[in-house]
Motif scaffolding. Structure first.
Motif: not given
Lengths: 109, 109, 109, 109
Positions: D23, D35, A25-27, D28, A30, B41-42, B44-49, D31
């Motif tokens: 979150f 960052i 997946n893209s996350k 994360d 990355s 990368l930021e 995608f932080l705290w998120k789904k792809a 990550i």
């Protein structure tokens, strides 16, 4: 076949032979780019640029390209197009007359 | 001209117009790749792809490619050649029969 | 002796016994933190958070702390002071009423 | 209260006031550390160590500490304990007589 297409085809064949697309997946791709970038960076740690092991630099740079190409392919982006478009945008952020010879960031120019 | 050569020529023209080659030693180029990878990368932080902003992903990925191509050019490496060579090496570290369907690292296979 | 002072004293003793202060300029210490952060990140690559190897997470997090404490010491900063000061600043960027329950960045609030 | 406990309590209060724990899974958070480490690194890009903006270095280092402390707290680790334990392990990987005055990695000693 164009060079970039050939690279991407080889990467996808390698990936598909191992049934790895499920992880890509893209996350995580990355994350993988960041990890490879830091394996590259480790070759320069506590050293001058010219003292890094060049063969290892080559290997790590290739890994960065590999994941970057796979990510571009995931979104069906044309790598030449997105880089040339970014150069155009950067030309606006960094006009020659202001940025020539200085390493300052655009918000400090 | 092949795609990759065209990308690299455009990047070098941009760089030379601004007289930036003086800053582009391989250590700082590697730092730049890591920084750009983390800007990616930021997103995608705290998120789904799938929740990342795709236009921004495109921009940050283009930055990674830009510095990666400049670093390859610095050493006069042919990007296709180094990536295909790395795929070959990875094929030895990750034989299909052992690595199929698993995300394990080669030293855990 | 306070906990943080004791940690820093131990790190400096380790460093000085090996005569490594000569390598520890703030740029390379920052590179080291990024490298260690990515060794930590690798433990989560292609995985869910809960599937990482916890013993290894502990090891890599300790490495991040080690270089971060050494960098703080290099500038004679009091770690408690700089973190509490940053919390105060972040309180202004992320007022409770705007940021509660959302992972948005301050410039998107 | 010990310094580290006080830092962690302040970070958790800030987080809980905003309902952000949801979150903060360990992937994360890792990550986030990477960052922040790269925002720190950007302050040194294309520069010598001594030319970075010290106030900004302080800010970014504080961010790294913040996420590192939150991650340690997530696993209920005692920061002093894990760092001292890591120093002990590193003492085995880097015996004084072999590593004194050299920046070589342990596998090259």
């Amino acid at each position: 076949m164009a060079d970039i297409d050939e690279i991407i085809e080889s990467l996808k064949r390698f990936r598909n032979d191992r049934d790895w697309e499920q992880f890509h997946n893209s996350k995580d791709l990355s994350i993988a780019i960041s990890i490879e970038a830091n394996e590259l960076l480790e070759l320069f740690l506590w050293k001058k640029a010219e003292d890094a092991n060049i063969e290892k630099v080559k290997d790590e740079l290739a890994d960065i390209f590999a994941f970057a190409f796979l990510l571009a392919d995931k979104y069906n982006w044309d790598v030449k197009e997105i880089v040339l478009e970014k150069i155009r945008k950067n030309g606006e952020k960094y006009p020659v007359e202001k940025s020539k010879g200085t390493a300052k960031k655009y918000d400090e120019l």
